[in-house]
Write a protein that holds these residues in place. Structure first.
Motif, mmCIF file in Angstrom:
data_model
loop_
_atom_site.group_PDB
_atom_site.id
_atom_site.type_symbol
_atom_site.label_atom_id
_atom_site.label_comp_id
_atom_site.label_asym_id
_atom_site.label_seq_id
_atom_site.Cartn_x
_atom_site.Cartn_y
_atom_site.Cartn_z
ATOM 1 N N ASN A 132 -22.717 111.318 -27.877
ATOM 2 C CA ASN A 132 -21.412 110.681 -27.836
ATOM 3 C C ASN A 132 -20.741 110.960 -26.495
ATOM 4 O O ASN A 132 -20.120 111.998 -26.329
ATOM 5 C CB ASN A 132 -20.563 111.215 -28.991
ATOM 6 C CG ASN A 132 -19.286 110.453 -29.163
ATOM 7 O OD1 ASN A 132 -19.064 109.448 -28.495
ATOM 8 N ND2 ASN A 132 -18.436 110.922 -30.046
ATOM 9 N N VAL A 133 -20.875 110.059 -25.571
ATOM 10 C CA VAL A 133 -20.175 110.184 -24.294
ATOM 11 C C VAL A 133 -18.968 109.262 -24.374
ATOM 12 O O VAL A 133 -19.098 108.050 -24.402
ATOM 13 C CB VAL A 133 -21.076 109.798 -23.098
ATOM 14 C CG1 VAL A 133 -20.308 109.921 -21.806
ATOM 15 C CG2 VAL A 133 -22.317 110.668 -23.073
ATOM 16 N N SER A 134 -17.791 109.874 -24.471
ATOM 17 C CA SER A 134 -16.582 109.072 -24.584
ATOM 18 C C SER A 134 -15.568 109.537 -23.558
ATOM 19 O O SER A 134 -15.596 110.674 -23.089
ATOM 20 C CB SER A 134 -16.002 109.166 -25.990
ATOM 21 O OG SER A 134 -15.642 110.495 -26.264
ATOM 22 N N ALA B 244 -16.974 112.836 -17.689
ATOM 23 C CA ALA B 244 -17.201 112.649 -19.119
ATOM 24 C C ALA B 244 -18.597 113.113 -19.526
ATOM 25 O O ALA B 244 -18.776 113.690 -20.608
ATOM 26 C CB ALA B 244 -17.004 111.183 -19.493
ATOM 27 N N ILE B 245 -19.583 112.889 -18.674
ATOM 28 C CA ILE B 245 -20.954 113.355 -18.959
ATOM 29 C C ILE B 245 -20.967 114.875 -19.013
ATOM 30 O O ILE B 245 -21.562 115.478 -19.901
ATOM 31 C CB ILE B 245 -21.947 112.818 -17.901
ATOM 32 C CG1 ILE B 245 -22.100 111.307 -18.043
ATOM 33 C CG2 ILE B 245 -23.301 113.508 -18.022
ATOM 34 C CD1 ILE B 245 -22.886 110.654 -16.918
ATOM 35 N N ARG B 246 -20.290 115.503 -18.066
ATOM 36 C CA ARG B 246 -20.222 116.968 -18.027
ATOM 37 C C ARG B 246 -19.475 117.501 -19.248
ATOM 38 O O ARG B 246 -19.874 118.492 -19.850
ATOM 39 C CB ARG B 246 -19.524 117.408 -16.733
ATOM 40 C CG ARG B 246 -19.497 118.871 -16.532
ATOM 41 C CD ARG B 246 -20.834 119.346 -16.033
ATOM 42 N NE ARG B 246 -20.761 120.774 -15.784
ATOM 43 C CZ ARG B 246 -21.709 121.617 -16.080
ATOM 44 N NH1 ARG B 246 -22.834 121.182 -16.604
ATOM 45 N NH2 ARG B 246 -21.578 122.878 -15.839
ATOM 46 N N ALA B 247 -18.379 116.827 -19.644
ATOM 47 C CA ALA B 247 -17.589 117.268 -20.793
ATOM 48 C C ALA B 247 -18.355 117.102 -22.107
ATOM 49 O O ALA B 247 -18.122 117.859 -23.057
ATOM 50 C CB ALA B 247 -16.285 116.486 -20.859
ATOM 51 N N ALA B 248 -19.283 116.147 -22.162
ATOM 52 C CA ALA B 248 -20.067 115.923 -23.372
ATOM 53 C C ALA B 248 -21.229 116.905 -23.496
ATOM 54 O O ALA B 248 -22.010 116.837 -24.438
ATOM 55 C CB ALA B 248 -20.596 114.494 -23.395
#
Length: 149
Positions: A77-79, A102-106
């Motif tokens: 889930n990349v949001s 967002a990729i890093r946060a996911a």
């Protein structure tokens, strides 16, 4: 004249390279455009630090690129949450840097924003979008990005 390139210059070198050029070329073209700095002892140390940080971020080889591809494509889930108007239009747009964050946060790996390709350059509405991350000339990772308010 001895200079250190701060950006890639065609037929001369890449960023961080120390080059010897004629005085006029350096003084009238490279220095005013910010493509180079004068090579001093302090500048050399600064360039070494920059080069070390670039090597740490860079994809080392094809196997490493495939590992990063699997990690990115394994993300469920990349949001990305953005501020929107009541009608659903975004205030501004979603850029490649936002997607990399967002990729890093996911839970994914750190990705350079210059390697992220967005559909039509920028995302300006809510929804699901396909995003391509170029990790290596032969390796591309594909993921689905959800833009929500």
């Amino acid at each position: 004249m001895k200079l250190i390139l701060t950006a890639a210059v065609e037929n001369l070198g890449e960023a961080g390279d120390t080059v010897e050029v004629r005085d006029g070329y350096g003084r009238n073209f490279l220095l005013p455009r910010g493509l180079a700095i004068v090579a001093t002892r302090g500048a050399m140390k600064q360039v070494d630090g920059i080069r070390r940080s670039q090597e740490a971020r860079a994809v080392r080889d094809l196997d490493h690129a495939n590992e990063i591809k699997q990690a990115i494509e394994g993300l469920e889930n990349v949001s990305l949450t953005v501020k929107t108007h009541d009608s659903g239009k975004l205030f501004g747009s979603v850029s490649a840097a936002d997607v990399a964050g967002a990729i890093r946060a996911a839970g994914g790996p750190a990705v350079d924003k210059r390697n992220v390709e967005l559909p039509k350059g920028h995302i300006k509405a809510l929804g699901d979008y396909p995003v391509i991350v170029k990790l290596h000339p032969k390796v591309e990772a594909k993921l689905s990005l959800t833009v929500a308010s």
